[in-house]
Design a protein around this motif. Sequence first.
Motif, PDB file in Angstrom:
ATOM      1  N   MET A   1       0.833  -1.209   0.000  1.00 44.66           N
ATOM      2  CA  MET A   1       0.000   0.000   0.000  1.00 44.66           C
ATOM      3  C   MET A   1       0.867   1.258   0.000  1.00 44.66           C
ATOM      4  SD  MET A   1      -3.097  -0.824   2.662  1.00 44.66           S
ATOM      5  CE  MET A   1      -3.758   0.827   2.496  1.00 44.66           C
ATOM      6  N   LYS A   2       0.408   2.234  -0.731  1.00 48.00           N
ATOM      7  CA  LYS A   2       1.119   3.500  -0.816  1.00 48.00           C
ATOM      8  C   LYS A   2       0.302   4.566  -0.091  1.00 48.00           C
ATOM      9  CE  LYS A   2       3.597   6.402  -4.153  1.00 48.00           C
ATOM     10  NZ  LYS A   2       3.833   6.671  -5.586  1.00 48.00           N
ATOM     11  N   ILE A   3       0.950   5.250   0.867  1.00 44.69           N
ATOM     12  CA  ILE A   3       0.242   6.163   1.759  1.00 44.69           C
ATOM     13  C   ILE A   3       0.842   7.556   1.658  1.00 44.69           C
ATOM     14  CG2 ILE A   3      -0.317   6.634   4.177  1.00 44.69           C
ATOM     15  CD1 ILE A   3       0.197   3.448   4.462  1.00 44.69           C
ATOM     16  N   LEU A   4      -0.025   8.562   1.556  1.00 47.29           N
ATOM     17  CA  LEU A   4       0.397   9.958   1.535  1.00 47.29           C
ATOM     18  C   LEU A   4      -0.080  10.631   2.813  1.00 47.29           C
ATOM     19  CD1 LEU A   4       1.710  12.238  -0.225  1.00 47.29           C
ATOM     20  CD2 LEU A   4      -0.622  12.872  -0.883  1.00 47.29           C
ATOM     21  N   LEU A   5       0.860  11.162   3.596  1.00 49.55           N
ATOM     22  CA  LEU A   5       0.530  11.915   4.805  1.00 49.55           C
ATOM     23  C   LEU A   5       0.684  13.400   4.514  1.00 49.55           C
ATOM     24  CD1 LEU A   5       2.343   9.753   7.527  1.00 49.55           C
ATOM     25  CD2 LEU A   5      -0.045   9.628   6.779  1.00 49.55           C
ATOM     26  N   VAL A   6      -0.373  14.153   4.769  1.00 49.71           N
ATOM     27  CA  VAL A   6      -0.415  15.574   4.418  1.00 49.71           C
ATOM     28  C   VAL A   6      -0.118  16.439   5.639  1.00 49.71           C
ATOM     29  CG1 VAL A   6      -1.867  17.451   3.551  1.00 49.71           C
ATOM     30  CG2 VAL A   6      -2.087  15.133   2.583  1.00 49.71           C
ATOM     31  N   ILE A   7       0.862  17.332   5.504  1.00 52.59           N
ATOM     32  CA  ILE A   7       1.137  18.344   6.529  1.00 52.59           C
ATOM     33  C   ILE A   7       0.542  19.655   6.036  1.00 52.59           C
ATOM     34  CG2 ILE A   7       2.874  19.470   7.944  1.00 52.59           C
ATOM     35  CD1 ILE A   7       4.838  17.294   7.032  1.00 52.59           C
ATOM     36  N   TYR A   8      -0.385  20.213   6.798  1.00 55.87           N
ATOM     37  CA  TYR A   8      -1.035  21.441   6.339  1.00 55.87           C
ATOM     38  C   TYR A   8      -0.179  22.669   6.628  1.00 55.87           C
ATOM     39  CZ  TYR A   8      -2.553  22.245  11.198  1.00 55.87           C
ATOM     40  OH  TYR A   8      -2.586  22.460  12.558  1.00 55.87           O
ATOM     41  N   TYR A  33       5.044  -0.391   4.986  1.00 55.39           N
ATOM     42  CA  TYR A  33       4.189   0.397   4.109  1.00 55.39           C
ATOM     43  C   TYR A  33       5.032   1.473   3.419  1.00 55.39           C
ATOM     44  CZ  TYR A  33       0.027  -1.697   6.187  1.00 55.39           C
ATOM     45  OH  TYR A  33      -0.928  -2.590   6.593  1.00 55.39           O
ATOM     46  N   GLU A  34       4.653   1.800   2.202  1.00 52.51           N
ATOM     47  CA  GLU A  34       5.338   2.858   1.455  1.00 52.51           C
ATOM     48  C   GLU A  34       4.711   4.195   1.835  1.00 52.51           C
ATOM     49  OE1 GLU A  34       6.331   4.158  -3.187  1.00 52.51           O
ATOM     50  OE2 GLU A  34       5.341   2.228  -2.743  1.00 52.51           O
ATOM     51  N   VAL A  35       5.526   5.078   2.436  1.00 57.43           N
ATOM     52  CA  VAL A  35       5.007   6.339   2.978  1.00 57.43           C
ATOM     53  C   VAL A  35       5.656   7.525   2.272  1.00 57.43           C
ATOM     54  CG1 VAL A  35       4.672   7.726   5.056  1.00 57.43           C
ATOM     55  CG2 VAL A  35       4.754   5.228   5.232  1.00 57.43           C
ATOM     56  N   GLU A  36       4.837   8.485   1.913  1.00 54.89           N
ATOM     57  CA  GLU A  36       5.332   9.738   1.344  1.00 54.89           C
ATOM     58  C   GLU A  36       4.716  10.894   2.123  1.00 54.89           C
ATOM     59  OE1 GLU A  36       4.993  12.179  -2.852  1.00 54.89           O
ATOM     60  OE2 GLU A  36       5.250   9.999  -2.954  1.00 54.89           O
ATOM     61  N   ILE A  37       5.483  11.964   2.295  1.00 60.33           N
ATOM     62  CA  ILE A  37       5.021  13.142   3.024  1.00 60.33           C
ATOM     63  C   ILE A  37       4.736  14.269   2.041  1.00 60.33           C
ATOM     64  CG2 ILE A  37       5.504  14.759   4.888  1.00 60.33           C
ATOM     65  CD1 ILE A  37       5.417  11.827   5.779  1.00 60.33           C
ATOM     66  N   HIS A  58      -0.681   7.886  -7.873  1.00 53.42           N
ATOM     67  CA  HIS A  58      -1.632   6.996  -7.216  1.00 53.42           C
ATOM     68  C   HIS A  58      -1.226   6.722  -5.764  1.00 53.42           C
ATOM     69  CE1 HIS A  58      -4.408   3.735  -6.439  1.00 53.42           C
ATOM     70  NE2 HIS A  58      -3.382   3.049  -5.945  1.00 53.42           N
ATOM     71  N   PHE A  59      -2.200   6.883  -4.848  1.00 56.39           N
ATOM     72  CA  PHE A  59      -2.021   6.508  -3.442  1.00 56.39           C
ATOM     73  C   PHE A  59      -3.236   5.701  -3.009  1.00 56.39           C
ATOM     74  CE2 PHE A  59       0.505  10.358  -3.908  1.00 56.39           C
ATOM     75  CZ  PHE A  59       1.691  10.000  -3.288  1.00 56.39           C
ATOM     76  N   ASP A  60      -2.998   4.731  -2.171  1.00 58.07           N
ATOM     77  CA  ASP A  60      -4.103   3.931  -1.644  1.00 58.07           C
ATOM     78  C   ASP A  60      -4.801   4.623  -0.480  1.00 58.07           C
ATOM     79  OD1 ASP A  60      -3.707   1.329  -3.206  1.00 58.07           O
ATOM     80  OD2 ASP A  60      -1.717   1.631  -2.325  1.00 58.07           O
ATOM     81  N   VAL A  61      -4.024   5.362   0.304  1.00 56.15           N
ATOM     82  CA  VAL A  61      -4.561   6.048   1.487  1.00 56.15           C
ATOM     83  C   VAL A  61      -3.949   7.440   1.560  1.00 56.15           C
ATOM     84  CG1 VAL A  61      -4.734   6.050   4.007  1.00 56.15           C
ATOM     85  CG2 VAL A  61      -4.854   3.883   2.772  1.00 56.15           C
ATOM     86  N   VAL A  62      -4.762   8.419   1.957  1.00 50.33           N
ATOM     87  CA  VAL A  62      -4.257   9.749   2.268  1.00 50.33           C
ATOM     88  C   VAL A  62      -4.668  10.064   3.697  1.00 50.33           C
ATOM     89  CG1 VAL A  62      -6.297  10.910   1.287  1.00 50.33           C
ATOM     90  CG2 VAL A  62      -4.154  12.179   1.580  1.00 50.33           C
TER      91      VAL A  62
END
Length: 461
Positions: A1-8, A33-37, A58-62
């Motif tokens: 799974m590829k996950i994007l974590l958003v910093i506002y 898990y594959e994590v991107e910020i 493409h990301f599976d989860v944000v």
Amino acid sequence: MKILLVIYDNDSQLHNFPIGLGYIAAVLKKHDYEVEIYQQDLHHYPEEHLTKYLDDNHFDVVGLSIIGGFYQYQKCTRISDAINRSKDRPFYVLGGHGPAAGPDFFLNKMGCDVIVIGEGENTVINLFKAIENKRSLAGVRGIAYLDDGKLVESPREPLIKDIDSIPFPAFELFAIEYYRLLKSPNQRPSGFSLNIISGRGCTFKCNFCYRMDNGFRARSSSNIIAEIELLKKDYGITWINFHDELLMSSEKRATLLCEDFIKANLNISWTCNGRLNYARPKLLDLMKRAGCVCINYGIEAFDDQILKNMNKHLTTEQIVKGIEATLEVGITPSYNVIFGNIGENEETLQKGVDFLLKYDEGSSELRTIRPVTPYPGSPLFYYAIEKGFLKDCQDFYENKHTNSDLMSVNFTDLSDDEFHKALLKANTTLLENYFKNKMSAAIETARNLYLKKNSNFRGFR
């Protein structure tokens, strides 16, 4: 799974390192898990950029996390819209104290799929495993979601007892070179700082606090020291800001931590949040020798009855003794005073102003008084509902809480206009005092330059 974590982005020039997302990223990486910020804070991206980024990648989860607050709520709304507009919208997870206190409202308002409630490290792993394996969310603890429009809120995940077991934040995924530029009062311009935590929770229950986890869990000294040494070695950090709610959770705990800092020869300056109940000369002297340069104290009011109403477990006598002892050892105290809690009036407000003026040691910190805010989840929030001042979480965010420096709920006998006029008068006094001191300091700098030929002067601009 590829996950994007958003910093506002909170529209600041510089931002604090997002510790919470740092820990979440670390446990996700630990479970492969594959994590991107996505660093909206660093680049000041508009929300449209996030929509396009999700369209192009493409990301599976944000995931997004926010605390309670006027600005945070508005930002969350705009970011949620950006996520929901994307063509290949990922599974959207929202976390933090803000949405956790009103999951039904936030699920409907933000259009997210799940809200994580409470400590997230274990919850997100169980949640993502369920998503990955296409299992029902019914067995995942610590979440809220909608099922056919009806709120489902699962039992909370037990708090992590051994927080040393949590891996250090995934610093390598973040732009630490950016976060380390943020400066604290009295910090050298050439130094680099970063915020970490020494523990989780708090032993006190003030009526305006919206913290949801009970009790206090400390990290071991060795675990904290290992993280500091890593930050010094890998990122050149010379200054640590302890951002947990209460490093001074007890005299015994603070003493042990400082003794271990000295033994480790960390040679680092640090700031923390403290309690004036424990601010005694012996401990403060030890903290000073261990590198402490500033303690942030939650004073909140300088009136014994108001302190009782707040459930502060603090007296004005303890405040005076603690502040004077802090100043005596050469540690800078940072003061927090608020106005408008139950029973407050113009007289109690003036006591707060007089205190701030009396103990103004001339630091570079601008000190003003803000109105108390009954954030959802706090005892004061439920008191406001009980008294008919508020209806619910939606009423708070959509109607009452329009700015953190404006009164959202009036718990005093003053009219709303009288309330704000009283704050204007109080803060005018404090602002005039601050800029008078700044002017005096600037003139003294000029005097040293021209009359004493100070060759270390680096320019007024």
